[in-house]
Scaffold this motif. Structure first.
Motif, PDB file in Angstrom:
ATOM      1  N   ALA A 477       0.836  -1.202   0.000  1.00 39.07           N
ATOM      2  CA  ALA A 477       0.000   0.000   0.000  1.00 39.07           C
ATOM      3  C   ALA A 477       0.872   1.254   0.000  1.00 39.07           C
ATOM      4  CB  ALA A 477      -0.904  -0.005   1.222  1.00 39.07           C
ATOM      5  N   ARG A 478       2.157   1.094  -0.275  1.00 36.53           N
ATOM      6  CA  ARG A 478       3.076   2.222  -0.127  1.00 36.53           C
ATOM      7  C   ARG A 478       3.288   2.992  -1.414  1.00 36.53           C
ATOM      8  NH1 ARG A 478       5.253  -2.263   2.056  1.00 36.53           N
ATOM      9  NH2 ARG A 478       7.142  -2.279   0.810  1.00 36.53           N
ATOM     10  N   GLY A 479       2.741   2.460  -2.514  1.00 36.71           N
ATOM     11  CA  GLY A 479       2.803   3.191  -3.773  1.00 36.71           C
ATOM     12  C   GLY A 479       4.154   3.052  -4.463  1.00 36.71           C
ATOM     13  N   ILE A 480       4.155   3.425  -5.730  1.00 38.45           N
ATOM     14  CA  ILE A 480       5.379   3.375  -6.539  1.00 38.45           C
ATOM     15  C   ILE A 480       5.605   4.781  -7.097  1.00 38.45           C
ATOM     16  CG2 ILE A 480       6.380   2.493  -8.696  1.00 38.45           C
ATOM     17  CD1 ILE A 480       6.329   0.344  -6.592  1.00 38.45           C
ATOM     18  N   SER A 481       6.784   5.367  -6.818  1.00 40.72           N
ATOM     19  CA  SER A 481       7.039   6.708  -7.336  1.00 40.72           C
ATOM     20  C   SER A 481       7.864   6.667  -8.617  1.00 40.72           C
ATOM     21  CB  SER A 481       7.767   7.545  -6.285  1.00 40.72           C
ATOM     22  OG  SER A 481       8.931   6.861  -5.847  1.00 40.72           O
ATOM     23  N   ARG A 498       1.949   3.825 -15.797  1.00 40.36           N
ATOM     24  CA  ARG A 498       0.504   4.010 -15.905  1.00 40.36           C
ATOM     25  C   ARG A 498      -0.018   4.353 -14.530  1.00 40.36           C
ATOM     26  NH1 ARG A 498      -3.415   2.485 -19.477  1.00 40.36           N
ATOM     27  NH2 ARG A 498      -4.885   1.497 -18.062  1.00 40.36           N
ATOM     28  N   GLU A 499      -1.088   5.128 -14.526  1.00 41.98           N
ATOM     29  CA  GLU A 499      -1.725   5.391 -13.246  1.00 41.98           C
ATOM     30  C   GLU A 499      -2.269   4.046 -12.732  1.00 41.98           C
ATOM     31  OE1 GLU A 499      -5.735   7.395 -11.760  1.00 41.98           O
ATOM     32  OE2 GLU A 499      -4.755   8.401 -13.446  1.00 41.98           O
ATOM     33  N   PRO A 500      -2.016   3.687 -11.484  1.00 36.72           N
ATOM     34  CA  PRO A 500      -2.502   2.381 -11.018  1.00 36.72           C
ATOM     35  C   PRO A 500      -4.012   2.370 -10.797  1.00 36.72           C
ATOM     36  CG  PRO A 500      -1.423   3.561  -9.242  1.00 36.72           C
ATOM     37  CD  PRO A 500      -1.251   4.414 -10.465  1.00 36.72           C
ATOM     38  N   LEU A 501      -4.586   1.198 -10.655  1.00 30.93           N
ATOM     39  CA  LEU A 501      -6.028   1.079 -10.419  1.00 30.93           C
ATOM     40  C   LEU A 501      -6.398   1.652  -9.055  1.00 30.93           C
ATOM     41  CD1 LEU A 501      -6.505  -2.513 -11.868  1.00 30.93           C
ATOM     42  CD2 LEU A 501      -7.324  -0.355 -12.845  1.00 30.93           C
ATOM     43  N   SER A 502      -5.472   1.542  -8.104  1.00 34.24           N
ATOM     44  CA  SER A 502      -5.675   2.166  -6.796  1.00 34.24           C
ATOM     45  C   SER A 502      -4.312   2.307  -6.147  1.00 34.24           C
ATOM     46  CB  SER A 502      -6.584   1.311  -5.904  1.00 34.24           C
ATOM     47  OG  SER A 502      -5.823   0.306  -5.259  1.00 34.24           O
ATOM     48  N   GLU A 503      -4.294   2.909  -4.991  1.00 30.85           N
ATOM     49  CA  GLU A 503      -3.000   3.094  -4.322  1.00 30.85           C
ATOM     50  C   GLU A 503      -2.497   1.793  -3.690  1.00 30.85           C
ATOM     51  OE1 GLU A 503      -6.308   3.939  -1.660  1.00 30.85           O
ATOM     52  OE2 GLU A 503      -5.843   4.473  -3.730  1.00 30.85           O
ATOM     53  N   THR A 504      -3.279   0.730  -3.783  1.00 32.42           N
ATOM     54  CA  THR A 504      -2.775  -0.550  -3.262  1.00 32.42           C
ATOM     55  C   THR A 504      -2.564  -1.588  -4.367  1.00 32.42           C
ATOM     56  OG1 THR A 504      -4.956  -1.488  -2.807  1.00 32.42           O
ATOM     57  CG2 THR A 504      -3.968  -0.176  -1.049  1.00 32.42           C
ATOM     58  N   THR A 505      -2.677  -1.194  -5.603  1.00 31.49           N
ATOM     59  CA  THR A 505      -2.414  -2.164  -6.679  1.00 31.49           C
ATOM     60  C   THR A 505      -1.023  -1.934  -7.263  1.00 31.49           C
ATOM     61  OG1 THR A 505      -3.308  -0.723  -8.407  1.00 31.49           O
ATOM     62  CG2 THR A 505      -4.816  -2.315  -7.400  1.00 31.49           C
ATOM     63  N   TRP A 506      -0.620  -2.875  -8.076  1.00 29.73           N
ATOM     64  CA  TRP A 506       0.633  -2.720  -8.809  1.00 29.73           C
ATOM     65  C   TRP A 506       0.503  -1.610  -9.833  1.00 29.73           C
ATOM     66  CZ3 TRP A 506      -0.046  -8.451 -10.447  1.00 29.73           C
ATOM     67  CH2 TRP A 506      -1.064  -8.575 -11.412  1.00 29.73           C
ATOM     68  N   VAL A 507       1.656  -1.172 -10.308  1.00 26.43           N
ATOM     69  CA  VAL A 507       1.724  -0.127 -11.330  1.00 26.43           C
ATOM     70  C   VAL A 507       2.278  -0.769 -12.584  1.00 26.43           C
ATOM     71  CG1 VAL A 507       2.936   1.993 -11.956  1.00 26.43           C
ATOM     72  CG2 VAL A 507       2.097   1.678  -9.628  1.00 26.43           C
ATOM     73  N   VAL A 508       1.664  -0.491 -13.713  1.00 24.79           N
ATOM     74  CA  VAL A 508       2.201  -0.987 -14.978  1.00 24.79           C
ATOM     75  C   VAL A 508       3.198   0.036 -15.513  1.00 24.79           C
ATOM     76  CG1 VAL A 508       1.630  -1.518 -17.388  1.00 24.79           C
ATOM     77  CG2 VAL A 508       0.151  -2.346 -15.537  1.00 24.79           C
ATOM     78  N   TRP A 509       4.384  -0.428 -15.849  1.00 26.11           N
ATOM     79  CA  TRP A 509       5.404   0.486 -16.399  1.00 26.11           C
ATOM     80  C   TRP A 509       5.775   0.071 -17.813  1.00 26.11           C
ATOM     81  CZ3 TRP A 509       9.822  -1.784 -18.078  1.00 26.11           C
ATOM     82  CH2 TRP A 509      10.161  -3.026 -17.530  1.00 26.11           C
ATOM     83  N   CYS A 526      12.460  -0.513  -8.652  1.00 25.16           N
ATOM     84  CA  CYS A 526      11.414   0.473  -8.387  1.00 25.16           C
ATOM     85  C   CYS A 526      11.688   1.205  -7.092  1.00 25.16           C
ATOM     86  CB  CYS A 526      10.036  -0.192  -8.354  1.00 25.16           C
ATOM     87  SG  CYS A 526       9.795  -1.302  -6.964  1.00 25.16           S
ATOM     88  N   PHE A 527      10.979   2.315  -6.934  1.00 29.69           N
ATOM     89  CA  PHE A 527      11.085   3.128  -5.724  1.00 29.69           C
ATOM     90  C   PHE A 527       9.694   3.279  -5.136  1.00 29.69           C
ATOM     91  CE2 PHE A 527      14.657   3.915  -8.354  1.00 29.69           C
ATOM     92  CZ  PHE A 527      15.732   4.146  -7.503  1.00 29.69           C
ATOM     93  N   GLU A 528       9.614   3.173  -3.835  1.00 30.61           N
ATOM     94  CA  GLU A 528       8.315   3.292  -3.173  1.00 30.61           C
ATOM     95  C   GLU A 528       7.825   4.728  -3.225  1.00 30.61           C
ATOM     96  OE1 GLU A 528       8.323   1.509   0.680  1.00 30.61           O
ATOM     97  OE2 GLU A 528       9.243  -0.334  -0.060  1.00 30.61           O
ATOM     98  N   GLY A 529       6.581   4.901  -2.820  1.00 32.48           N
ATOM     99  CA  GLY A 529       5.966   6.226  -2.836  1.00 32.48           C
ATOM    100  C   GLY A 529       6.841   7.290  -2.195  1.00 32.48           C
ATOM    101  N   ASP A 530       7.491   6.967  -1.105  1.00 35.86           N
ATOM    102  CA  ASP A 530       8.310   7.963  -0.405  1.00 35.86           C
ATOM    103  C   ASP A 530       9.739   8.014  -0.932  1.00 35.86           C
ATOM    104  OD1 ASP A 530       9.551   5.691   0.515  1.00 35.86           O
ATOM    105  OD2 ASP A 530       9.117   6.033   2.640  1.00 35.86           O
ATOM    106  N   GLY A 531      10.008   7.328  -2.035  1.00 41.28           N
ATOM    107  CA  GLY A 531      11.327   7.405  -2.652  1.00 41.28           C
ATOM    108  C   GLY A 531      12.291   6.304  -2.249  1.00 41.28           C
ATOM    109  N   THR A 532      11.891   5.460  -1.291  1.00 39.13           N
ATOM    110  CA  THR A 532      12.776   4.369  -0.877  1.00 39.13           C
ATOM    111  C   THR A 532      12.989   3.389  -2.025  1.00 39.13           C
ATOM    112  OG1 THR A 532      11.695   4.516   1.269  1.00 39.13           O
ATOM    113  CG2 THR A 532      13.108   2.589   0.900  1.00 39.13           C
TER     114      THR A 532
END
Ligand SMILES: Nc1nc2c(c(=O)[nH]1)N[C@H]1C(S)=C(S)[C@@H](COP(=O)(O)O)O[C@H]1N2
Ligand SMILES: [Mo]
Length: 556
Positions: A477-481, A498-509, A526-532
């Motif tokens: 649920a941490r998002g992908i930045s 791609r914009e994900p389906l929700s903030e808890t789904t995978w992101v298509v790149w 990949c990097f998490e929402g907060d940049g990690t």
């Protein structure tokens, strides 16, 4: 000349064991399909899976997942279930072979005994096998519809008959060729009797083999047909349910970024959603008999029906990417669908948590259980008791009628087929935690290359030939930045998301790579929402989920 050695008694016993166990299995299957009696080969397997030491199970899972991947045996979770099914059947059959061999040797050792004494080995075998089998089945079988008493009587009876048939065959064979007690006492009858005995012995075996083979094929065939009919009924029910819901537009429909051709579907077709659980076959729960029991440290213990959960609470919808902690980097034990359910906060508000309530112990129909820290509930309003996937009631194998959704946790923390929630003060280890897996089981950040689409190569406006590369990235649920790829260990280049389906789904790149012929390596991070940054160091899935960079090599 006949010299019946121990080894040949053993072998004959094994062959007869096989001949008699096959129709027993067919009979058990038929009885299950006709009368809802327990099919014990799967019970024994499930029981072992629950009771063998955690590291043995973990190693077996790893070996199976690895082998499926290496041998390209298709989608991991459904192949694994097929393997489990075969192992379960083989194990039971093998058990029958071993018992046949032992029984024959035991009878042989006893020599000729008059009266009832000779039945002792068979009856002993029946009791030594029948009683534990009946007890195990009672403990783990959740599919049988017969009462425990009827199931137990049935199992003791068929196993008793099976042992007596083995015994009877021993006698018929012994009549035809007296089996010597020991090698030194081997009988050497006149030559013509020998061949006559041999012939009739062989004839008997052939006839017995033909009979048991026929019984097995007919029994299993009829049972399979009945099962198939049930499957068809279930399929029709699903089709009806599907037809009753309107097609749902995905929330990111307007996103212009096309996934690279060959990327996994962003929204997993329901029938392709991975399935992992501790039983060969999933529990089958009858909605009208089912209640969700909530008790323990609550003011108003309740037993809720599915309709109450659906009607008395505002339904919430959440697009969710679920992943198994056993998933390897780049593996297929992860899928995305739309979950609908009642907010756990709302349900618990109604039962009234008492002051010292700290944990929820969630118990399922299959004996699975997990504990949830109530502290999570304050930070995470998305936790839900889910009853729909993809707008229809949960499929049987995915937890009908109820499962929990806890964002950011691997599947092992999220029981399906929930029956009971007990509110407790003390923490307790969950099913897989007891077996050595991570207590938190927070989803790992992971990114995967699904495709290097060599056949979708195109020439851009700048005259450059490009190959679309694509896949998914997910961090619970941490998002992908950000997602980056590198080719041949060069510089990391940022991919489009791609914009994900929700903030808890995978992101298509996707990244459109300037094509160069030859053999190349491709990596993604990949990097998490907060940049990690995701953990790039490789680690196996046990105990906390696999980490590492996904790398593929392709010749183009
Ligand atoms: N009752 C029950 N719930 C369970 C399990 C199980 O074995 N029994 N397995 C868990 C695991 S390990 C995973 S990964 C997810 C998988 O859910 P799915 O099969 O619907 O994809 O279910 C979880 N919930
Ligand atoms: Mo899992």
């Amino acid at each position: 000349m006949i010299i019946v050695r121990k080894s040949s008694t053993l072998l004959t016993g094994a062959v007869i064991g096989a001949m008699v166990t096959a129709p027993l299995m067919a009979l058990l299957y038929l009885a299950e399909q006709v009368a809802g009696l327990p099919f014990v080969p799967f019970d024994l397997f499930d029981w072992l899976a629950r009771n063998l030491p955690g590291d043995v199970i973990t190693r077996s899972i790893e070996t199976i997942v690895d082998a499926i991947d290496r041998l390209n045996l298709g989608e991991t979770s459904s192949t694994a279930k097929k393997i489990e099914t075969l192992v379960a059947l083989a194990q039971f059959f093998g058990g029958g072979v071993v018992v046949g061999a032992i029984l024959f040797v035991a009878r042989d050792r006893m020599g000729q005994r008059a009266g009832l004494v000779k039945f002792i080995p068979a009856l002993l075998a029946a009791a030594l096998i029948g009683v534990p089998v009946a007890l195990i089945s009672r403990k783990v079988n959740v599919l049988a519809t017969t009462s425990d008493t009827v199931s137990t009587i049935w199992l003791l009876a068929v196993i008793g008959v099976w042992a007596l048939v083995l015994d009877w065959v021993y006698d018929r064979l012994a009549e035809r060729a007296p089996i010597a007690k020991t090698e030194t006492e081997a009988v050497t009858p006149p030559d013509d009797t020998v061949s006559a005995q041999r012939l009739s012995r062989r004839e008997f075996l052939i006839r017995a083999g033909a009979t048991t083979a026929t019984l097995t094929v007919i029994g299993a065939g009829v049972a399979r047909y009945l099962e198939y009919r049930d499957e068809q009924d279930y399929q029709r029910l699903l089709d009806r349910r599907r037809a009753a819901v309107l097609p749902q537009a995905l929330p990111n429909e307007g996103d212009l970024l096309e996934p690279a051709p060959g990327t996994r579907p962003e929204y997993t077709p329901l029938e392709d959603h991975y399935r992992i659980d501790i039983s060969v076959r999933p529990p089958e729960i009858n909605e009208s008999d089912w209640r969700l029991k909530i008790d323990g440290l609550v003011d108003n213990p309740v037993e809720l029906t599915l309709d109450q959960l659906r009607d008395d609470y505002d339904p919430v919808n959440q697009y969710v990417t679920l992943a198994c902690i056993s998933n390897s980097v780049g593996g297929d034990l992860t899928s995305t669908t739309r979950w609908t359910g009642a907010r756990l906060q709302d349900v618990l508000a109604d039962v009234g948590l008492q002051e010292n309530a700290r944990f929820l112990k969630i118990t399922s129909a299959d004996g699975f259980h997990e504990t949830m820290d109530l502290a999570l509930l304050d930070e995470e309003p998305r936790i839900m008791l889910a009853y729909h996937w993809d707008s229809i009631p949960l499929l049987q194998k995915h937890g009908f009628p109820l499962r929990i959704y806890i964002p950011d946790r691997f599947g092992m923390k999220q029981p399906k087929w929930i029956e009971h929630i007990e509110v407790m003060e003390e923490d307790e280890k969950g099913y897989w935690v007891e077996r050595g897996w991570d207590k938190e089981a927070r989803m790992r950040a992971t990114s995967v290359i699904d495709v290097v689409a060599g056949d979708a190569v195109y020439t851009g406006e700048d005259g450059q030939m490009r190959v679309p590369i694509g896949g998914i990235a997910h961090a619970g649920a941490r998002g992908i930045s950000k997602v980056e790829v590198r080719i041949d260990e060069g510089d990391w280049i940022e991919a489009d998301l791609r914009e994900p389906l929700s903030e808890t789904t995978w992101v298509v790149w996707r990244y459109d790579w300037p094509f160069e012929a030859g053999r190349h390596s491709f990596e993604v991070r990949c990097f998490e929402g907060d940049g990690t940054e995701q953990i790039t160091e490789r680690s196996s899935s046990h105990p906390s989920g696999a980490t590492g960079i996904h790398k593929v090599t392709r010749s183009l």
